[in-house]
Scaffold this active site. Structure first.
Site, PDB file in Angstrom:
ATOM      1  N   GLY A  39      -0.070 -19.971  14.821  1.00 34.24           N
ATOM      2  CA  GLY A  39      -0.752 -20.076  13.530  1.00 34.24           C
ATOM      3  C   GLY A  39       0.216 -20.476  12.423  1.00 34.24           C
ATOM      4  O   GLY A  39       1.431 -20.482  12.607  1.00 34.24           O
TER       5      GLY A  39
ATOM      6  N   ALA B 195      -5.085 -11.934  18.054  1.00 28.65           N
ATOM      7  CA  ALA B 195      -3.810 -12.566  18.436  1.00 28.65           C
ATOM      8  C   ALA B 195      -3.724 -12.672  19.954  1.00 28.65           C
ATOM      9  O   ALA B 195      -4.038 -11.719  20.662  1.00 28.65           O
ATOM     10  CB  ALA B 195      -2.634 -11.751  17.909  1.00 28.65           C
ATOM     11  N   ALA B 196      -3.314 -13.823  20.432  1.00 22.33           N
ATOM     12  CA  ALA B 196      -3.198 -14.027  21.884  1.00 22.33           C
ATOM     13  C   ALA B 196      -2.448 -15.315  22.165  1.00 22.33           C
ATOM     14  O   ALA B 196      -2.356 -16.200  21.308  1.00 22.33           O
ATOM     15  CB  ALA B 196      -4.592 -14.109  22.523  1.00 22.33           C
TER      16      ALA B 196
ATOM     17  N   TYR C  30      -4.716 -16.753  32.059  1.00 21.54           N
ATOM     18  CA  TYR C  30      -5.263 -16.393  30.740  1.00 21.54           C
ATOM     19  C   TYR C  30      -6.460 -15.457  30.890  1.00 21.54           C
ATOM     20  O   TYR C  30      -6.527 -14.393  30.266  1.00 21.54           O
ATOM     21  CB  TYR C  30      -5.661 -17.681  30.005  1.00 21.54           C
TER      22      TYR C  30
ATOM     23  N   LYS D 237      -7.055 -11.430  29.831  1.00 17.77           N
ATOM     24  CA  LYS D 237      -8.134 -10.928  28.968  1.00 17.77           C
ATOM     25  C   LYS D 237      -8.908  -9.815  29.681  1.00 17.77           C
ATOM     26  O   LYS D 237      -9.343  -8.845  29.060  1.00 17.77           O
ATOM     27  CB  LYS D 237      -9.099 -12.059  28.587  1.00 17.77           C
TER      28      LYS D 237
ATOM     29  N   VAL E 215     -10.747 -29.955  22.469  1.00 17.96           N
ATOM     30  CA  VAL E 215     -11.313 -31.285  22.702  1.00 17.96           C
ATOM     31  C   VAL E 215     -11.819 -31.971  21.415  1.00 17.96           C
ATOM     32  O   VAL E 215     -11.555 -33.148  21.192  1.00 17.96           O
ATOM     33  CB  VAL E 215     -12.402 -31.205  23.793  1.00 17.96           C
TER      34      VAL E 215
ATOM     35  N   ILE F 224      -9.471 -38.553  28.005  1.00 17.03           N
ATOM     36  CA  ILE F 224     -10.403 -37.717  28.777  1.00 17.03           C
ATOM     37  C   ILE F 224      -9.637 -37.186  29.991  1.00 17.03           C
ATOM     38  O   ILE F 224      -9.080 -37.972  30.755  1.00 17.03           O
ATOM     39  CB  ILE F 224     -11.618 -38.549  29.279  1.00 17.03           C
TER      40      ILE F 224
HETATM   41  N1  LIG Z   1     -11.175 -20.576  19.733  1.00 20.27           N
HETATM   42  C1  LIG Z   1     -11.912 -20.397  20.814  1.00 20.27           C
HETATM   43  O1  LIG Z   1     -12.739 -21.240  21.173  1.00 20.27           O
HETATM   44  C2  LIG Z   1     -11.754 -19.149  21.649  1.00 20.27           C
HETATM   45  C3  LIG Z   1     -12.513 -19.051  22.832  1.00 20.27           C
HETATM   46  C4  LIG Z   1     -12.372 -17.909  23.612  1.00 20.27           C
HETATM   47  C5  LIG Z   1     -11.547 -16.883  23.216  1.00 20.27           C
HETATM   48  N2  LIG Z   1     -10.815 -17.012  22.070  1.00 20.27           N
HETATM   49  C6  LIG Z   1      -9.923 -15.894  21.696  1.00 20.27           C
HETATM   50  O2  LIG Z   1     -10.087 -15.628  20.309  1.00 20.27           O
HETATM   51  C7  LIG Z   1      -8.838 -15.259  19.733  1.00 20.27           C
HETATM   52  C8  LIG Z   1      -8.541 -16.154  18.544  1.00 20.27           C
HETATM   53  O3  LIG Z   1      -8.499 -17.512  18.993  1.00 20.27           O
HETATM   54  P1  LIG Z   1      -8.080 -18.706  18.033  1.00 20.27           P
HETATM   55  O4  LIG Z   1      -8.797 -19.904  18.503  1.00 20.27           O
HETATM   56  O5  LIG Z   1      -8.179 -18.294  16.613  1.00 20.27           O
HETATM   57  O6  LIG Z   1      -6.553 -18.873  18.468  1.00 20.27           O
HETATM   58  P2  LIG Z   1      -5.287 -19.317  17.601  1.00 20.27           P
HETATM   59  O7  LIG Z   1      -4.226 -19.681  18.566  1.00 20.27           O
HETATM   60  O8  LIG Z   1      -5.675 -20.288  16.552  1.00 20.27           O
HETATM   61  O9  LIG Z   1      -4.874 -17.945  16.888  1.00 20.27           O
HETATM   62  C9  LIG Z   1      -4.174 -16.932  17.550  1.00 20.27           C
HETATM   63  C10 LIG Z   1      -3.115 -16.421  16.594  1.00 20.27           C
HETATM   64  O10 LIG Z   1      -2.386 -15.366  17.237  1.00 20.27           O
HETATM   65  C11 LIG Z   1      -1.039 -15.467  16.846  1.00 20.27           C
HETATM   66  N3  LIG Z   1      -0.202 -14.790  17.842  1.00 20.27           N
HETATM   67  C12 LIG Z   1       0.013 -15.185  19.115  1.00 20.27           C
HETATM   68  N4  LIG Z   1       0.847 -14.319  19.704  1.00 20.27           N
HETATM   69  C13 LIG Z   1       1.141 -13.363  18.787  1.00 20.27           C
HETATM   70  C14 LIG Z   1       1.948 -12.204  18.810  1.00 20.27           C
HETATM   71  N5  LIG Z   1       2.637 -11.859  19.910  1.00 20.27           N
HETATM   72  N6  LIG Z   1       2.011 -11.433  17.691  1.00 20.27           N
HETATM   73  C15 LIG Z   1       1.324 -11.781  16.578  1.00 20.27           C
HETATM   74  N7  LIG Z   1       0.563 -12.879  16.493  1.00 20.27           N
HETATM   75  C16 LIG Z   1       0.459 -13.664  17.588  1.00 20.27           C
HETATM   76  C17 LIG Z   1      -0.767 -16.961  16.776  1.00 20.27           C
HETATM   77  O11 LIG Z   1       0.366 -17.277  15.974  1.00 20.27           O
HETATM   78  C18 LIG Z   1      -2.077 -17.479  16.203  1.00 20.27           C
HETATM   79  O12 LIG Z   1      -2.014 -17.585  14.790  1.00 20.27           O
HETATM   80  C19 LIG Z   1      -7.821 -15.326  20.858  1.00 20.27           C
HETATM   81  O13 LIG Z   1      -7.652 -14.040  21.382  1.00 20.27           O
HETATM   82  C20 LIG Z   1      -8.458 -16.222  21.886  1.00 20.27           C
HETATM   83  O14 LIG Z   1      -8.012 -15.933  23.184  1.00 20.27           O
HETATM   84  C21 LIG Z   1     -10.899 -18.117  21.286  1.00 20.27           C
END
Ligand SMILES: NC(=O)c1ccc[n+]([C@@H]2O[C@H](COP(=O)([O-])OP(=O)(O)OC[C@H]3O[C@@H](n4cnc5c(N)ncnc54)[C@H](O)[C@@H]3O)[C@@H](O)[C@H]2O)c1
Length: 309
Positions: free
Chosen positions: A36, A71-72, A137, A141, A181, A197
């Site tokens: 982020g 966060a992930a 991944y 989860k 995508v 693609i």
């Molecule tokens: N965006 C989607 O379509 C989607 C789909 C399924 C699940 N998710 C889940 O939703 C959540 C948010 O997704 P997103 O799209 O906003 O992802 P993103 O990558 O934009 O945001 C995740 C944020 O977590 C921060 N981060 C990672 N590791 C960290 C750590 N160790 N300590 C502190 N911060 C940390 C990153 O810097 C990032 O800003 C995630 O858990 C993701 O797995 C998202």
């Protein structure tokens, strides 16, 4: 209410923070800025650049009513390349968040799961019960989900699991190795480059606009029927990668030849959410694909104008 968001500088976290501030909530945000960006965090958030694995940050959780744990490490191909870091962030980091929340008496934790938990399932639309993860991944989860259940069992904590499908909209991370995508197609075509693609283009995804997801986040904070439940958050419709490319081309008014690359490892062929459980609470996705894509395009155009892309 005071809400803490982990991953606040990311896509969903920053959009959620903006919405919560607008609704009058106090927002504390944690992010290590691994993916982020600081500038994504809206003004008004009490931001701390910290890692969720850091055990010295329990005090940040004091006085917090609810935690959104977002966060992930979440790019499937990056997770496939590094299962150890995936587990470290998504499992150990998640346990650290749950434990800090427990010690501070946080009322409710909203935990980001993923439609990736259904990777091995052939049931479409997919109900919440069809859990069959395959990739590192998804397995990470699932481990978080089991820890949430144990924290519930032994400490009586309250959780809501948010099983996001493909969330899209402004601030979506387009900088990662392989961007999501929609962002990828928008950027390439705005630059006059051929969209890529991976695989046949027939993969279908259930896309949900980020504001619709935020409607559900607010519902979770306000409606105790969501306590200790798991919800699919999708639109209940899916589109192929080809269709998305075609719609983006039409909206941008450009037409470029496609570039084909081998399929990516660890990705499901089709996702489609059964959203009947979330809908039964009165929630309904409101944003159609074209409107949502136009907002995503405006965001990327503004990033390009600011020379950040
Ligand atoms: N965006 C989607 O379509 C989607 C789909 C399924 C699940 N998710 C889940 O939703 C959540 C948010 O997704 P997103 O799209 O906003 O992802 P993103 O990558 O934009 O945001 C995740 C944020 O977590 C921060 N981060 C990672 N590791 C960290 C750590 N160790 N300590 C502190 N911060 C940390 C990153 O810097 C990032 O800003 C995630 O858990 C993701 O797995 C998202």
């Amino acid at each position: 209410m005071k809400i803490l968001i982990t991953g606040v500088a990311g896509f969903i976290g920053s959009n959620l923070a903006a919405r919560l501030l607008k609704e009058g909530y106090e927002v504390v945000g944690i992010d290590n800025l691994a993916y982020g960006l600081r500038e994504n965090v809206p003004d008004g958030v009490a931001f701390q650049k910290r890692d969720i694995r850091d055990r010295g940050i329990n005090s940040l959780y004091e006085g917090v009513d609810a935690v959104f744990h977002l966060a992930a490490k979440n790019c499937i191909s990056d997770c496939q390349a590094d299962p150890i870091e995936t587990a470290d962030i998504n499992v150990t980091g998640t346990i650290n968040v749950f434990e800090a929340a427990r010690r501070s008496g946080v009322g409710k934790i909203l935990y980001a799961e993923s439609s990736a938990l259904y990777e091995g399932s052939i049931l479409l639309p997919t109900p919440e019960s069809a859990v069959q993860p395959e990739s590192f991944y998804a397995v990470s989860k699932l481990a978080g989900m089991h820890f949430a259940e144990a924290f519930k069992r032994y400490y009586g904590m309250t959780f809501t699991a948010l099983r996001y499908f493909c969330v899209y909209g402004p601030v979506q991370d387009y900088r990662r190795t392989i961007p999501p995508v929609m962002s990828a197609f928008i950027i390439k075509q705005l630059r006059g480059e051929r969209p890529v693609i991976y695989g046949t283009g027939e993969k279908r995804r259930d896309f949900i606009y980020v504001d619709d997801v935020n409607d559900f986040h607010l519902l979770c904070l306000r409606d105790s029927r969501t306590d200790n439940e798991t919800y699919n958050l999708g639109s209940g419709k899916n589109h192929s990668v080809f269709e998305i490319c075609e719609i983006v081309s039409r909206l941008l008014g450009v037409r470029l030849e496609l570039e084909h690359k081998p399929d990516l490892p660890g990705e499901a062929q089709k996702t489609l959410a059964d959203i009947s459980k979330a809908s039964a609470l009165g929630w309904k996705p409101k944003t159609d694909l074209k409107t949502g894509l136009l907002h995503a395009i405006d965001y990327i155009k503004s990033e390009m104008a600011a020379k950040r892309i």
